[in-house]
Motif scaffolding. Structure first.
Motif, short mmCIF file in Angstrom:
data_model
loop_
_atom_site.label_atom_id
_atom_site.label_comp_id
_atom_site.label_asym_id
_atom_site.label_seq_id
_atom_site.Cartn_x
_atom_site.Cartn_y
_atom_site.Cartn_z
N THR A 89 0.82 -1.21 0.00
CA THR A 89 0.00 0.00 0.00
C THR A 89 0.85 1.26 0.00
O THR A 89 0.42 2.32 -0.47
N VAL A 90 2.07 1.15 0.52
CA VAL A 90 3.02 2.28 0.55
C VAL A 90 3.94 2.25 -0.67
O VAL A 90 4.30 3.29 -1.22
N ALA A 91 4.31 1.05 -1.08
CA ALA A 91 5.23 0.86 -2.21
C ALA A 91 4.62 -0.17 -3.15
O ALA A 91 4.81 -1.38 -2.96
N PRO A 92 3.87 0.26 -4.16
CA PRO A 92 3.11 -0.65 -5.02
C PRO A 92 3.95 -1.69 -5.77
O PRO A 92 3.40 -2.70 -6.21
N PHE A 93 5.26 -1.46 -5.92
CA PHE A 93 6.10 -2.45 -6.61
C PHE A 93 6.31 -3.71 -5.77
O PHE A 93 6.74 -4.74 -6.29
N LEU A 94 6.04 -3.63 -4.47
CA LEU A 94 6.20 -4.80 -3.60
C LEU A 94 5.15 -5.85 -3.93
O LEU A 94 3.96 -5.54 -4.04
N LYS A 95 5.58 -7.09 -4.05
CA LYS A 95 4.65 -8.20 -4.29
C LYS A 95 4.12 -8.78 -2.98
O LYS A 95 3.18 -9.58 -2.98
N GLU A 96 4.74 -8.41 -1.87
CA GLU A 96 4.34 -8.86 -0.54
C GLU A 96 4.93 -7.89 0.47
O GLU A 96 5.75 -7.03 0.12
N ASP A 97 4.52 -8.00 1.73
CA ASP A 97 5.15 -7.20 2.77
C ASP A 97 6.65 -7.51 2.82
O ASP A 97 7.06 -8.67 2.65
N LEU A 98 7.43 -6.47 3.08
CA LEU A 98 8.88 -6.64 3.17
C LEU A 98 9.33 -6.23 4.57
O LEU A 98 9.29 -5.06 4.93
N GLY A 99 9.77 -7.21 5.35
CA GLY A 99 10.33 -6.94 6.67
C GLY A 99 11.80 -6.60 6.54
O GLY A 99 12.55 -7.27 5.83
N VAL A 100 12.22 -5.54 7.24
CA VAL A 100 13.61 -5.07 7.15
C VAL A 100 14.13 -4.80 8.56
O VAL A 100 13.46 -4.16 9.37
N VAL A 101 15.31 -5.29 8.84
CA VAL A 101 16.03 -4.96 10.07
C VAL A 101 17.27 -4.17 9.66
O VAL A 101 18.05 -4.61 8.80
N MET A 102 17.45 -3.00 10.26
CA MET A 102 18.57 -2.12 9.92
C MET A 102 19.49 -1.94 11.12
O MET A 102 19.03 -1.67 12.23
N CYS A 103 20.77 -2.09 10.88
CA CYS A 103 21.79 -1.85 11.91
C CYS A 103 23.05 -1.41 11.19
O CYS A 103 23.30 -1.82 10.04
N HIS A 104 23.85 -0.56 11.82
CA HIS A 104 25.11 -0.16 11.19
C HIS A 104 25.99 -1.37 10.93
O HIS A 104 26.67 -1.46 9.91
N TYR A 105 25.96 -2.32 11.86
CA TYR A 105 26.84 -3.48 11.80
C TYR A 105 26.13 -4.67 11.19
O TYR A 105 24.96 -4.93 11.47
N PRO A 106 26.82 -5.45 10.35
CA PRO A 106 26.20 -6.65 9.78
C PRO A 106 25.91 -7.68 10.87
O PRO A 106 26.71 -7.86 11.80
N MET A 107 24.79 -8.35 10.74
CA MET A 107 24.36 -9.32 11.74
C MET A 107 24.22 -10.70 11.09
O MET A 107 23.81 -10.82 9.94
N VAL A 108 24.56 -11.73 11.86
CA VAL A 108 24.42 -13.10 11.38
C VAL A 108 22.98 -13.57 11.51
O VAL A 108 22.47 -14.29 10.65
N THR A 109 22.31 -13.14 12.56
CA THR A 109 20.90 -13.45 12.72
C THR A 109 20.19 -12.21 13.23
O THR A 109 20.81 -11.32 13.81
N TRP A 110 18.88 -12.15 12.98
CA TRP A 110 18.11 -10.95 13.34
C TRP A 110 16.66 -11.33 13.49
O TRP A 110 16.22 -12.42 13.07
N ASN A 111 15.88 -10.46 14.13
CA ASN A 111 14.48 -10.75 14.37
C ASN A 111 13.73 -10.97 13.05
O ASN A 111 13.92 -10.23 12.09
#
Length: 210
Positions: free
Chosen positions: A111-133
């Motif tokens: 609804t915010v970004a019509p090009f998305l085919k599904e919801d997109l979950g994003v986790v952002m951190c300055h540092y790369p993570m091996v696992t995330w929520n």
């Protein structure tokens, strides 16, 4: 045109040494930090509109005190800062940002970004993570800090993890849009024969704690 959502990291305004380590940047051959900063400022202002949203994943500037404040006044857009290890000089100016985080989780919807085919979950951190929520449910991880040095590792890993730093392969000296991020992630799951992020996570993260 709808308002854009942008992502960037590791701009390093005012940091002369960045030109010694990031040889792909303009003016790295002359180590001219003033010209470099003007290039960065022009890039930002020609890309980001005052109505746009931009997530900055750390290491925005090495400028001190008033110089840092003057820079922030020149940067349009609704700015969200995910702090890096070199953001000490702008901690006094948090009011220039909508919010300041260590880690930020978002869910972007079609609804915010019509090009998305599904919801997109994003986790952002300055540092790369091996696992995330929400990783086992298809959430992707965006980071900076690495200046492109983890690009090969990220590409070979099954993890949906991407360096949004300006020196990385994905950004290639540009500021990334949400669509850029989505396309890179969607290309990775389709190469694995999947059509959704949930399917991809289910196939590739079997050992991850849910």
């Amino acid at each position: 045109m709808a308002n854009q959502i942008y992502f960037t990291s590791d701009l390093h305004f005012g940091h002369t040494n960045i030109l010694k380590h990031s040889s792909n940047r303009p003016y790295s051959d002359t180590v001219d930090i003033q010209a470099h900063d003007e290039w960065l400022l022009d890039l930002w202002r020609s890309t980001v509109d005052k109505r746009d949203t931009i997530y900055i994943l750390g290491d925005l500037t090495f400028l001190k005190s008033e110089d840092a404040r003057h820079l922030l006044e020149k940067l349009p857009g609704h700015k969200f800062l995910i702090e890096g290890n070199h953001d000490g000089s702008i901690r006094a100016y948090k009011h220039y940002f909508r919010e300041v985080y260590q880690i930020k989780e978002m869910r972007f919807r079609p609804t915010v970004a019509p090009f998305l085919k599904e919801d997109l979950g994003v986790v952002m951190c300055h540092y790369p993570m091996v696992t995330w929520n929400q990783k086992p449910r298809g959430s992707i991880m965006l980071h900076g800090h690495s200046h492109g040095k983890l690009d090969d590792y990220n590409a070979l890993s099954p993890d949906l993890r991407f360096d949004v730093g300006i020196d990385g392969t994905l950004a290639n000296l540009h500021i990334l849009t949400l669509e850029d991020i989505y396309n890179a992630a969607y290309e990775k799951i389709t190469q694995a024969g999947c059509t959704t992020f949930v399917e991809y996570a289910s196939n590739n993260y079997k050992s991850e704690v849910r």
